[in-house]
Design an enzyme around this catalytic site. Structure first.
Site, PDB file in Angstrom:
ATOM      1  N   LYS A  87       0.852  -1.193   0.000  1.00  0.00           N
ATOM      2  CA  LYS A  87       0.000   0.000   0.000  1.00  0.00           C
ATOM      3  C   LYS A  87       0.885   1.238   0.000  1.00  0.00           C
ATOM      4  CE  LYS A  87      -4.326   1.222   2.304  1.00  0.00           C
ATOM      5  NZ  LYS A  87      -5.064   1.061   3.562  1.00  0.00           N
ATOM      6  N   LEU A  88       0.658   2.090  -0.984  1.00  0.00           N
ATOM      7  CA  LEU A  88       1.513   3.266  -1.201  1.00  0.00           C
ATOM      8  C   LEU A  88       0.672   4.536  -1.180  1.00  0.00           C
ATOM      9  CD1 LEU A  88       3.239   1.729  -4.352  1.00  0.00           C
ATOM     10  CD2 LEU A  88       4.401   2.112  -2.158  1.00  0.00           C
TER      11      LEU A  88
END
Ligand code: G3P
Length: 217
Positions: A87-88
């Protein structure tokens, strides 16, 4: 439509998994902190535990805000389990990192998305999932569901494969409306998922069936 649960609470994750309708889990640093999970080693172990508790995708969020840091963290997280989705955050280095991970076949979830333009960029960078936060838009008097509609239209126009993961879902009507619009995934609390079960006519109908059955026995 995939159902993810948005929590780091293992009991709730197991309960949703036991219901048989769970496709994955999303977490974030705030949700981890809420469960008292702090420090890198404990957070990593918690991801491992979540992966053991469910069969589906598990989004694990990087803390770094620079490209090199995101790559190092993301690679470490992805190596934990094939279920992990990195998750960015939707910032410039996050987009670059997304492109890097997609070129390496590592799945990503681009988070903190609040505009269609951001979602378009995430898709261009090859994101597996894009997470528009509908509840937080509603919080500031902006219709979060409109954003889902806009992203759906844009992705369909060009056949982008990035899945729309409606996030910051707060209640059952959010889930239903996301389903009507065609969000690919929703992530929300257990209470919102269980809200789909409830109808007073189901309860009164069942009570009557059982009462009538008892009369004949
Ligand atoms: O899925 C994103 C989510 O964790 C944010 O939810 O309720 O804090 O806006 P909320």
């Amino acid at each position: 439509m995939k159902f993810f649960i948005d929590t780091a609470n293992l009991e709730q994750i197991k309960e949703a998994e036991a219901l048989g309708v769970l496709d994955g889990v999303t977490t974030n640093p705030s949700l981890m902190a809420k469960e008292g999970i702090t420090g890198e080693a404990n957070i990593i172990q918690h991801y491992v535990d979540i992966c053991e508790a469910v069969e589906g995708d598990v989004s694990a969020e990087v803390i770094s805000t620079d490209y090199e840091g995101m790559i190092a963290e993301g690679e470490k997280l992805a190596a934990l389990n094939p279920q992990i989705v990195v998750k960015l955050p939707m910032i410039k280095d996050g987009v670059k990192a997304c492109k890097y991970f997609s070129s390496k076949g590592i799945r990503t979830n681009v988070t903190l998305v609040f505009s269609a333009g951001q979602a378009l960029l995430a898709a261009k960078a090859g994101a597996t999932y894009v997470s528009p936060f509908i509840g937080r838009l509603d919080d500031i008097s902006t219709d979060g569901l409109n954003l889902i509609e806009e992203i759906r239209m844009i992705y369909d126009n060009y056949g982008f494969k990035t899945e729309i993961l409606a996030a910051s879902v707060r209640h059952t009507m959010h889930i239903l409306n996301c389903a009507k619009i065609g969000a690919d995934v929703m992530t929300g609390p257990l209470s919102a998922i269980e809200g789909l079960l409830k109808h007073p006519l189901t309860d009164s109908g069942l009570a009557k069936f059982l009462e009538d059955y008892a009369k004949g026995n």
